[in-house]
Motif scaffolding. Structure first.
Motif, PDB file in Angstrom:
ATOM      1  N   SER A  28      49.089  42.626  41.974  1.00 50.73           N
ATOM      2  CA  SER A  28      48.759  43.778  41.145  1.00 50.73           C
ATOM      3  C   SER A  28      47.254  43.906  41.008  1.00 50.73           C
ATOM      4  CB  SER A  28      49.405  43.647  39.765  1.00 50.73           C
ATOM      5  OG  SER A  28      48.987  42.445  39.170  1.00 50.73           O
ATOM      6  N   VAL A  29      46.793  45.148  40.893  1.00 49.93           N
ATOM      7  CA  VAL A  29      45.368  45.416  40.689  1.00 49.93           C
ATOM      8  C   VAL A  29      45.238  46.237  39.418  1.00 49.93           C
ATOM      9  CG1 VAL A  29      43.293  46.468  41.664  1.00 49.93           C
ATOM     10  CG2 VAL A  29      45.014  45.516  43.197  1.00 49.93           C
ATOM     11  N   HIS A  30      44.416  45.745  38.486  1.00 46.93           N
ATOM     12  CA  HIS A  30      44.198  46.475  37.238  1.00 46.93           C
ATOM     13  C   HIS A  30      42.930  47.313  37.307  1.00 46.93           C
ATOM     14  CE1 HIS A  30      46.321  42.671  36.007  1.00 46.93           C
ATOM     15  NE2 HIS A  30      47.180  43.608  35.678  1.00 46.93           N
ATOM     16  N   ASP A  31      42.748  48.153  36.290  1.00 46.17           N
ATOM     17  CA  ASP A  31      41.516  48.942  36.162  1.00 46.17           C
ATOM     18  C   ASP A  31      40.291  48.037  36.227  1.00 46.17           C
ATOM     19  OD1 ASP A  31      42.674  51.327  35.868  1.00 46.17           O
ATOM     20  OD2 ASP A  31      42.572  51.395  33.682  1.00 46.17           O
ATOM     21  N   GLY A  32      39.306  48.435  36.998  1.00 46.42           N
ATOM     22  CA  GLY A  32      38.035  47.716  36.999  1.00 46.42           C
ATOM     23  C   GLY A  32      38.079  46.369  37.667  1.00 46.42           C
ATOM     24  N   GLU A  33      39.093  46.168  38.513  1.00 43.38           N
ATOM     25  CA  GLU A  33      39.278  44.834  39.052  1.00 43.38           C
ATOM     26  C   GLU A  33      39.187  44.802  40.581  1.00 43.38           C
ATOM     27  OE1 GLU A  33      42.331  41.473  37.360  1.00 43.38           O
ATOM     28  OE2 GLU A  33      43.151  43.161  38.427  1.00 43.38           O
ATOM     29  N   ILE A  34      38.616  43.713  41.083  1.00 36.86           N
ATOM     30  CA  ILE A  34      38.700  43.446  42.516  1.00 36.86           C
ATOM     31  C   ILE A  34      39.657  42.285  42.695  1.00 36.86           C
ATOM     32  CG2 ILE A  34      37.480  42.742  44.607  1.00 36.86           C
ATOM     33  CD1 ILE A  34      34.956  43.912  43.512  1.00 36.86           C
ATOM     34  N   VAL A  35      40.729  42.520  43.422  1.00 35.67           N
ATOM     35  CA  VAL A  35      41.681  41.453  43.695  1.00 35.67           C
ATOM     36  C   VAL A  35      41.613  41.139  45.177  1.00 35.67           C
ATOM     37  CG1 VAL A  35      44.104  40.798  43.668  1.00 35.67           C
ATOM     38  CG2 VAL A  35      43.176  42.181  41.815  1.00 35.67           C
TER      39      VAL A  35
ATOM     40  N   GLY B 240      39.881  50.436  41.256  1.00 36.68           N
ATOM     41  CA  GLY B 240      40.419  49.171  41.728  1.00 36.68           C
ATOM     42  C   GLY B 240      40.106  48.928  43.190  1.00 36.68           C
ATOM     43  N   VAL B 241      39.958  47.661  43.551  1.00 38.29           N
ATOM     44  CA  VAL B 241      39.754  47.306  44.953  1.00 38.29           C
ATOM     45  C   VAL B 241      40.733  46.202  45.320  1.00 38.29           C
ATOM     46  CG1 VAL B 241      38.150  46.361  46.659  1.00 38.29           C
ATOM     47  CG2 VAL B 241      37.283  47.853  44.854  1.00 38.29           C
ATOM     48  N   LEU B 242      41.456  46.428  46.382  1.00 34.31           N
ATOM     49  CA  LEU B 242      42.287  45.375  46.940  1.00 34.31           C
ATOM     50  C   LEU B 242      41.589  44.909  48.204  1.00 34.31           C
ATOM     51  CD1 LEU B 242      45.035  43.852  46.688  1.00 34.31           C
ATOM     52  CD2 LEU B 242      45.952  45.521  48.284  1.00 34.31           C
TER      53      LEU B 242
END
Lengths: 330, 199
Positions: A40-47, A203-205
């Motif tokens: 999962s990728v949340h707001d403002g997140e780089i996963v 978000g960035v995956l």
């Protein structure tokens, strides 16, 4: 899945991708390339999804965008902005709300000049201006516009692909191996741009083999091994071996040059010969008979792990929670 | 001694050369790291040194003699993308046979399993495939080995396995190495010296 309760931009649950292939003659077999993957990728997140090449992780990007080849079949669910991403919806959002920075520089059209590809054929002044600004940002000379892809180096091509993705103001970027062939300073620069993009609430995956780079830029690391996710950890968990959960992640940690380049024997199994139960079983020092059964995904210390041997460590638990909140706030 | 002397190469007649008067030397016991930004022409330079292309000016010498036009080239190259450097229609056993009498010791040292040899390239993972490419380049006649970003796509455990093996093997056989990588940490660990091509 994790300790933080935030708005999900992307949620993938129990994703499996398999290929129908001809084995011998007309005998068809089903090749499972990805099995029960959760990200999962949340707001403002780089996963960052970290795994070695040939392990099928690019197919994850292709599954989200609905560009898998015809002989692939898909199971599981993908949600984008809390909304089920059907094949129909994928067609609407890709290239707009979800942009891909592809892995291979072969994704550029060899017969079309770079500028035309970046702008998708649009010659309006606003679009031209945006392209020029992006070229400046990534140290591409303005003449690059008039080059054909074969005239550009590997590193230049990647920066061209990145500029192309950012042209349409996306909400989620899927970056598939965006940095190999780039020197470290530019790779970090590209990563800073992803960071900035994420900090604006997007978000960035990031799909990559480069765990060291991922550790510098990502918020969470998802460890991909033999077609599945074995662990989801906070970047801060990589500060010490004790905080990590899965034996494979620990082996990866020990193999980092800064931690001594220590290796274990064996290699990742090919998808046709996956072992029973735990995919890491044959190389695992903790292996026992129970590991050949079903291995559920468990939540341990604000991350997840697919290992029955990993112990809940309550002394670390409180600490881990705090970290998750610090991250949520940043 | 492997010597590159004043190499010049350009892809077009008018354009500025991609490789512009580059010289360096590699001794048999050395592992030399090559540093340069992307787009500098590192891979082009490696192709010239490996004899895959001829330079417009300058020469590549092994012990004072140019690379042979026929027969086994003493300078062998391992490429960045293993899936692009093997014939997709050959079984891995035949891919290995393209090399110069590859010893079992090398195959074992790289952790290649007997069963993999009966497969086609697309039935192996990237890490498994790259092990074959390395074995193939380590034939009897190999004196110098070029490694152009050979491990970037692999997980760190596989990278460690491959580099620890290559250091042992090339030291034992006095094979000189030219190494291109964007990972400074890796170069620091592997190389005996480093050359900055931009200077």
């Amino acid at each position: 899945m994790s300790c933080q309760e935030k708005h999900h931009i992307l949620e993938i649950s129990n994703l499996s991708v398999s290929f129908r292939q001809y084995d011998r003659g007309t005998n068809q077999i089903n090749l499972p390339v990805i099995t029960n993957l959760n990200v999962s990728v949340h707001d403002g997140e780089i996963v960052a999804v970290v795994g070695s090449s040939g392990s099928g992780k690019s197919l994850l990007a292709h599954a989200i965008l609905g560009i898998l080849p015809y002989n692939a079949s898909l199971a599981g669910e993908i949600y984008f902005n809390q909304e089920l991403l059907t094949e129909e919806r994928k067609k609407q959002v890709r290239g707009k709300e979800i942009a891909l920075v592809p892995q291979s520089v072969n994704y550029l059209d060899p017969l079309m000049k770079v500028g035309l590809q970046v702008r998708n054929g649009d010659k309006s002044p606003g679009v031209m201006e945006r392209m020029k600004a992006l070229f400046r940002k990534y140290h591409l000379e303005q003449e690059t516009e008039n080059l054909y892809p074969f005239e550009c180096s590997g590193g230049m091509s990647r920066r061209i692909l990145l500029s192309t993705a950012l042209m349409g103001n996306p909400r989620l970027i899927i970056a598939d191996e965006p940095t190999p062939g780039m020197e470290l300073s530019l790779a970090k620069k590209a990563m800073e741009d992803f960071r900035q993009f994420a900090d604006e609430g997007n978000g960035v995956l990031l799909i990559t083999h480069d765990i060291e780079l991922a550790l510098e830029v990502a918020d969470r690391i998802v460890v991909f091994y033999a077609g599945t996710t074995v662990e989801e950890a906070l970047v801060s968990d990589f500060e010490s071996l004790e905080k990590l959960r899965h034996p494979y992640t620990k082996a990866l940690w020990r193999a980092m040059p800064r931690n001594g380049f220590e290796t274990i024997p064996g290699s990742q199994p090919y998808v046709k010969e996956l072992p029973e139960g735990c995919v890491f079983g044959p190389r695992c020092p903790l292996f026992s008979e129970e590991c050949e059964g079903e291995i559920p995904e468990r939540v341990v210390r604000c991350g997840t792990v697919r290992c029955i041997k990993c112990e809940e460590d309550h002394s670390h638990h409180h600490h881990g929670r705090e970290e998750a909140h610090t991250h949520a706030g940043s | 001694m492997l010597e590159a002397k004043n190499l010049v190469f350009s892809y077009t007649k008018e354009g500025k050369p991609v490789v512009d008067h580059v010289s360096f030397q590699v001794a048999p016991e050395e592992r030399v790291g090559m540093l340069a930004p992307s787009g500098f022409g590192k891979t082009t330079l490696m192709k010239l040194v490996g004899g895959y292309m001829l330079p417009d000016e300058g020469e590549v010498l092994v012990d004072g003699k140019p690379l042979p036009e026929k027969g086994y080239c003493p300078v062998q190259m391992i490429w960045q993308h293993p899936e692009k450097s093997v014939n997709p229609r050959l079984k891995m056993r035949e891919v290995l046979a393209e090399g110069d009498q590859i010893e079992d010791r090398i195959i074992e040292g790289l952790g290649i399993e007997e069963d993999w040899k009966n497969r086609y390239p697309q039935e192996l993972s990237g890490g498994e495939l790259q092990r074959f490419c390395i074995a193939r380049a380590l034939g009897k006649g190999t004196r110098y080995l070029i490694a152009d970003e050979i491990s970037t796509m692999l997980d760190l455990i596989t990278q460690g396995q491959i580099w620890n093996f290559l250091i042992r093997e090339t030291t034992e056989r006095k094979i000189g190495m030219l190494i291109v990588s964007h990972s400074q940490e890796l170069l620091d660990y592997v190389c005996t010296s480093q050359v900055d091509l931009t200077l």
